[in-house]
Enzyme design. Structure first.
Site, PDB file in Angstrom:
ATOM      1  N   GLU A  54     -10.327  29.218 -57.788  1.00  0.00           N
ATOM      2  CA  GLU A  54      -9.713  30.409 -57.886  1.00  0.00           C
ATOM      3  C   GLU A  54      -9.225  31.030 -56.423  1.00  0.00           C
ATOM      4  OE1 GLU A  54     -11.402  33.013 -60.791  1.00  0.00           O
ATOM      5  OE2 GLU A  54     -10.396  34.647 -60.095  1.00  0.00           O
ATOM      6  N   ASP A  76     -19.051  36.446 -59.887  1.00  0.00           N
ATOM      7  CA  ASP A  76     -18.603  36.343 -61.187  1.00  0.00           C
ATOM      8  C   ASP A  76     -18.751  34.556 -61.758  1.00  0.00           C
ATOM      9  OD1 ASP A  76     -17.706  38.559 -60.611  1.00  0.00           O
ATOM     10  OD2 ASP A  76     -15.550  38.231 -60.839  1.00  0.00           O
ATOM     11  N   HIS A 129     -19.052  44.618 -54.650  1.00  0.00           N
ATOM     12  CA  HIS A 129     -18.299  44.476 -53.233  1.00  0.00           C
ATOM     13  C   HIS A 129     -19.322  43.981 -52.139  1.00  0.00           C
ATOM     14  CE1 HIS A 129     -14.302  45.484 -54.668  1.00  0.00           C
ATOM     15  NE2 HIS A 129     -15.014  46.458 -55.236  1.00  0.00           N
ATOM     16  N   THR A 130     -20.611  43.438 -52.401  1.00  0.00           N
ATOM     17  CA  THR A 130     -21.580  42.965 -51.622  1.00  0.00           C
ATOM     18  C   THR A 130     -21.245  41.667 -51.619  1.00  0.00           C
ATOM     19  OG1 THR A 130     -22.619  43.226 -53.402  1.00  0.00           O
ATOM     20  CG2 THR A 130     -23.071  44.998 -51.842  1.00  0.00           C
ATOM     21  N   GLY A 133      -8.890  41.359 -69.327  1.00  0.00           N
ATOM     22  CA  GLY A 133      -8.376  42.530 -68.090  1.00  0.00           C
ATOM     23  C   GLY A 133      -9.473  43.914 -68.195  1.00  0.00           C
TER      24      GLY A 133
END
Ligand code: GLA
Length: 375
Positions: free
Chosen positions: A155, A167, A32-33, A117
């Site tokens: 995306e 990613d 989450h950086t 997933g």
């Protein structure tokens, strides 16, 4: 590969002209950086999407996956969003067109060994596989970083998922034998070698949670709010002293504390890895998990059990959740001589404590999206 080629011939009555491999990813530290212009340390994994392709003369992309006898057919000039997984290839095609890059029709068959997933970025791998295929059939230029950023926009804007850049960047640019430390402010990458003696185990908890998710978006906007209140462009440029001196509310303070401390941990992890100090690298991974659990609040019961189980096993230097969180996968750093036994022990102990079927996947760092030559 031979199998995919055979399947292609069965589906299209013609041989493919090329094939692409596009890996999934696991992030060792730095969670989450990325959407805060910070640091991440992911690597490509030995689980990937492979796509065999051939150009078509019309304006359609016809994609088959695995054993499904029905293709996904995309009109490459249509701006009506398709439903299902075809939205990812369509988003990439639309972004190529929108950016003025050449697009043309193609036939493709692909298969995946990335558990879906699981938070191991099968969608980024698919986007990059399509981008590489489009570039090959139009004989365009392949710039991995540039293509990754196009896929991120596809995306964000087409699929409607507000993901950061990690990613797609690692999927496109990953190198063998090293974890990549990426500076998400300028997309530069720096290899952190993983020498012998230490092994990465991906610990899929057997639980799933989608990313198109209000929680992820909420974390992003709280981080943005904190950076505005601190008077910085993004949390990358904030310090603990600034946070301590500010009047930021408790929730935003805890979110910001995670991001600021996590960026420091990524840099410290790189130093520990470079000097072979795996117990320090492991300690930093555990601290990362705790910060994600307590301050950022993106862990989940399965992930906490998995980390807890792993840390009890001989040879495990450290473990943490990886990816967006809530469910999906964890990652552990394990002494090589204990790796096989550790994998079996973690598998058994997790099954006893949690009602889900885990998958323990050892992986060395794998190369980013590339054409397979010769097919
Ligand atoms: C998901 C997103 C990434 C990143 C991680 C959390 O994987 O796609 O951009 O934000 O979550 O580190």
């Amino acid at each position: 590969m031979a199998q995919l080629q055979e399947l292609f011939v069965q589906r299209f009555d013609n041989a493919p002209v090329g094939s692409v491999i596009s890996p999934g990813r696991v992030n060792l530290i730095g969670e989450h950086t990325d959407y805060n212009d910070g640091f991440v340390s992911p690597m490509g994994i030995e689980r990937h999407i492979e796509m065999a392709f051939r150009p078509r003369e019309d304006r359609r992309a016809v994609l088959y996956t695995g054993a499904d006898p029905n293709p996904f057919v995309i009109d490459i000039d249509s701006v009506d969003p398709v439903h299902g997984w075809g939205i990812y290839p369509q988003g990439v095609i639309r972004h190529f067109a929108q950016d003025g890059l050449e697009v043309r029709g193609f036939d493709a068959v692909f298969s995946s060994t990335i558990p879906s997933g699981s938070g191991l970025s099968s969608s980024a791998a698919l986007e990059l596989a399509v981008a590489r295929t489009l570039t090959a059939v139009t004989e365009g230029e392949w710039d991995a970083t540039d293509m990754a950023l196009r896929c991120v926009r596809a995306e964000n804007e087409w699929v409607g998922v507000a993901c950061g850049v990690m990613d797609q960047l690692i999927c496109a640019t990953a190198v063998e034998r090293a974890v990549s430390r990426i500076d998400c402010a300028d997309y530069s990458t720096y290899p952190v070698e993983l020498p012998g003696g230490v092994v990465v185990l991906i610990l899929h908890s057997g639980t799933k949670r989608g990313l198109v998710d209000s929680e992820y978006n909420e974390r992003r906007s709280t981080c943005e709010r904190a950076s505005v209140e601190l008077g910085v462009k993004s949390l990358r440029y904030a310090t603990m002293d600034m946070l301590d001196a500010s009047g930021v509310d408790d929730l935003a303070r805890r979110r910001a504390r995670h991001v600021i401390s996590e960026n420091d941990r990524v840099l410290a992890w790189g130093r520990a890895a470079a000097s072979g100090d795996w117990s320090e690298a492991g300690r930093l991974m555990v601290a990362s998990h705790e910060s994600l659990r307590d301050d950022f609040e993106v862990s989940g019961p399965a992930l906490d059990v998995m980390v807890d189980v792993a840390l009890d096993v001989e040879g495990v230097h450290g473990a943490r959740l990886t990816g967006a969180g809530f469910a999906g996968a964890c990652v552990a750093l394990v002494a090589e001589e204990h790796a096989d036994k550790a994998a079996a022990t973690i598998d058994a102990a997790y099954r006893q404590r949690y009602d889900a079927v885990p998958q323990i996947i050892p992986s060395r760092p794998a190369k980013g999206t590339h054409l397979v030559d010769p097919i």
